[in-house]
Design a protein around this motif. Sequence first.
Motif, PDB file in Angstrom:
ATOM      1  N   GLY A 112       0.757  -1.224   0.004  1.00 42.26           N
ATOM      2  CA  GLY A 112      -0.008   0.119   0.160  1.00 42.26           C
ATOM      3  C   GLY A 112       0.737   1.298   0.068  1.00 42.26           C
ATOM      4  N   ALA A 113       2.169   1.141  -0.119  1.00 33.95           N
ATOM      5  CA  ALA A 113       2.817   2.320  -0.177  1.00 33.95           C
ATOM      6  C   ALA A 113       2.535   3.116  -1.595  1.00 33.95           C
ATOM      7  N   GLU A 114       3.039   4.638  -1.463  1.00 31.25           N
ATOM      8  CA  GLU A 114       2.932   5.587  -2.290  1.00 31.25           C
ATOM      9  C   GLU A 114       4.513   6.282  -2.647  1.00 31.25           C
ATOM     10  N   ARG A 115       4.357   6.882  -3.579  1.00 33.00           N
ATOM     11  CA  ARG A 115       5.720   7.420  -3.915  1.00 33.00           C
ATOM     12  C   ARG A 115       5.593   8.641  -4.637  1.00 33.00           C
ATOM     13  N   THR A 116       6.035   9.822  -4.383  1.00 32.03           N
ATOM     14  CA  THR A 116       5.832  11.076  -5.040  1.00 32.03           C
ATOM     15  C   THR A 116       7.365  11.201  -6.017  1.00 32.03           C
ATOM     16  N   ILE A 117       7.053  11.515  -7.370  1.00 35.23           N
ATOM     17  CA  ILE A 117       8.080  11.734  -8.375  1.00 35.23           C
ATOM     18  C   ILE A 117       7.724  13.000  -8.934  1.00 35.23           C
ATOM     19  N   GLU A 118       8.874  13.968  -8.922  1.00 31.15           N
ATOM     20  CA  GLU A 118       8.819  15.194  -9.651  1.00 31.15           C
ATOM     21  C   GLU A 118       9.150  15.046 -10.942  1.00 31.15           C
ATOM     22  N   ALA A 119       8.350  15.751 -11.841  1.00 33.48           N
ATOM     23  CA  ALA A 119       8.046  15.457 -13.282  1.00 33.48           C
ATOM     24  C   ALA A 119       9.375  16.468 -13.813  1.00 33.48           C
ATOM     25  N   LYS A 120      10.735  16.042 -13.489  1.00 32.86           N
ATOM     26  CA  LYS A 120      11.877  17.027 -13.779  1.00 32.86           C
ATOM     27  C   LYS A 120      12.847  16.033 -14.677  1.00 32.86           C
ATOM     28  N   TRP A 121      13.710  16.636 -15.435  1.00 31.29           N
ATOM     29  CA  TRP A 121      14.746  15.979 -16.160  1.00 31.29           C
ATOM     30  C   TRP A 121      15.658  15.136 -15.226  1.00 31.29           C
ATOM     31  N   SER A 122      15.909  15.860 -14.015  1.00 35.24           N
ATOM     32  CA  SER A 122      16.804  15.033 -13.068  1.00 35.24           C
ATOM     33  C   SER A 122      16.171  13.763 -12.641  1.00 35.24           C
ATOM     34  N   ARG A 123      14.831  13.344 -12.563  1.00 37.13           N
ATOM     35  CA  ARG A 123      14.423  12.200 -12.338  1.00 37.13           C
ATOM     36  C   ARG A 123      14.493  11.190 -13.349  1.00 37.13           C
ATOM     37  N   VAL A 124      14.715  11.355 -14.655  1.00 36.60           N
ATOM     38  CA  VAL A 124      14.722  10.580 -15.656  1.00 36.60           C
ATOM     39  C   VAL A 124      15.541   9.311 -15.527  1.00 36.60           C
ATOM     40  N   SER A 125      15.222   8.362 -15.551  1.00 31.52           N
ATOM     41  CA  SER A 125      15.764   6.993 -15.418  1.00 31.52           C
ATOM     42  C   SER A 125      16.330   6.059 -16.599  1.00 31.52           C
ATOM     43  N   THR A 126      15.485   6.360 -17.597  1.00 30.45           N
ATOM     44  CA  THR A 126      15.748   5.850 -18.990  1.00 30.45           C
ATOM     45  C   THR A 126      15.068   6.400 -19.877  1.00 30.45           C
ATOM     46  N   THR A 127      15.634   6.197 -21.226  1.00 28.33           N
ATOM     47  CA  THR A 127      14.839   6.940 -22.474  1.00 28.33           C
ATOM     48  C   THR A 127      14.938   5.876 -23.245  1.00 28.33           C
ATOM     49  N   GLU A 128      15.092   4.601 -23.225  1.00 28.83           N
ATOM     50  CA  GLU A 128      15.265   3.621 -24.369  1.00 28.83           C
ATOM     51  C   GLU A 128      14.190   3.516 -25.254  1.00 28.83           C
ATOM     52  N   LEU A 129      12.884   3.352 -24.830  1.00 30.09           N
ATOM     53  CA  LEU A 129      11.565   3.111 -25.456  1.00 30.09           C
ATOM     54  C   LEU A 129      10.699   4.152 -25.273  1.00 30.09           C
ATOM     55  N   CYS A 130      10.808   4.698 -24.127  1.00 30.82           N
ATOM     56  CA  CYS A 130       9.997   6.091 -23.748  1.00 30.82           C
ATOM     57  C   CYS A 130      10.608   6.576 -22.691  1.00 30.82           C
ATOM     58  N   THR A 131      10.161   7.798 -22.199  1.00 31.92           N
ATOM     59  CA  THR A 131      10.961   8.559 -21.042  1.00 31.92           C
ATOM     60  C   THR A 131      10.071   7.972 -19.733  1.00 31.92           C
ATOM     61  N   VAL A 132      11.123   7.715 -18.899  1.00 31.57           N
ATOM     62  CA  VAL A 132      10.839   6.894 -17.521  1.00 31.57           C
ATOM     63  C   VAL A 132      11.337   7.915 -16.323  1.00 31.57           C
ATOM     64  N   LEU A 133      10.261   8.160 -15.530  1.00 30.99           N
ATOM     65  CA  LEU A 133      10.768   8.902 -14.495  1.00 30.99           C
ATOM     66  C   LEU A 133      10.713   7.920 -13.154  1.00 30.99           C
ATOM     67  N   GLY A 134      11.914   8.149 -12.341  1.00 33.20           N
ATOM     68  CA  GLY A 134      12.064   7.333 -11.019  1.00 33.20           C
ATOM     69  C   GLY A 134      13.011   6.044 -11.253  1.00 33.20           C
ATOM     70  N   ASP A 135      13.104   5.434 -10.090  1.00 32.92           N
ATOM     71  CA  ASP A 135      13.743   4.290 -10.080  1.00 32.92           C
ATOM     72  C   ASP A 135      12.824   3.095 -10.176  1.00 32.92           C
ATOM     73  N   PRO A 136      12.732   2.196 -11.476  1.00 30.67           N
ATOM     74  CA  PRO A 136      11.948   1.119 -11.459  1.00 30.67           C
ATOM     75  C   PRO A 136      11.711   0.282 -10.346  1.00 30.67           C
ATOM     76  N   SER A 137      12.777   0.008  -9.610  1.00 31.98           N
ATOM     77  CA  SER A 137      13.114  -0.943  -8.512  1.00 31.98           C
ATOM     78  C   SER A 137      11.887  -0.392  -7.421  1.00 31.98           C
TER      79      SER A 137
END
Length: 314
Positions: A49-74
């Motif tokens: 039931g956890a939640e996580r807030t991720i800012e929509a900023k370039w510094s939070r981009v983790s990958t751009t291979e197939l799309c733009t991803v924000l935050g740590d996938p793990s």
Amino acid sequence: MKLGRQTTLKKSVTVSGQGVHSNAPVSITFNPAPAHSGISFIRTNLPNGAERTIEAKWSRVSTTELCTVLGDPSRGAVSTVEHLMAALMGLGIDNLSIEIDGPEVPIMDGSASAFVAAIDWAGIKTLSASRRYIKILKPVRVEHGRSFSELRPAASGFHMDVAIDFPVPVIGAQSKAMELTPARFRREISRARTFGMLRDVEKLWKLGFALGSSLENSIAVDDNRILNPEGLRSADEFVCHKMLDAVGDLALAGAPIVGTYRAFCPGHKMNFLVLQAMFADRSSFEYVEAPARAEPLFADFGRSPMPAFAVEAS
């Protein structure tokens, strides 16, 4: 809407769809946020039931291979944010809290049109705080092979000049230049769909990606023909979609850009790299508040039509 002032939405609105890679159902709710909040995603439905807030900023981009991803996938990330971010930037939304119960923003029809409709349904609220801009002071350029992306100074507004060249006759070479305004974003860019070669999509399916990709949300190109029965929405839909992606990726700067974006065969990675290069060179830009000629990107065109799809008031 008062020019040069920050904005948010008048009320919450929920949009539901499928993730393009997982094909899993996902629901997102756009909630109004106060001035100076910026855009942020709240990842819900995490383990325990956890939640996580991720800012929509370039510094939070983790990958751009197939799309733009924000935050740590793990730990809980949000992927495929570019079309939604393009709608927010294109219509001038500065502050929003976005709840999302899955790892992907829904692909909808492969463009930003559904998000534009949701914003129109909720309405845009002007706040009292002045908007802050990023003004480009000198050229910043990144290159990879024959591709490049660059940001250059401009007296006012946000200008785009994009060209593509694919070794497939049905796509070929296309280019488009424009100053971005809400009217032109709506009319020329927002409905441009993502596209890909059928053989590439089949490879992604075998790897467990693009499981939600279909003719309902993508333009499929097979050698020299377009497989979608309805054809293209415009003759330049391919380059317009590249511009749509760029608007969304550059929105991760955290503030509207006053300058010119030029690119040849760009992608998510190139868009991210040019932002990274700009922020690495503090002399290449400055922050300014509410320019004298408040950018036409944020003009109020008095439109609030009902959406062409079902949205849920929250």
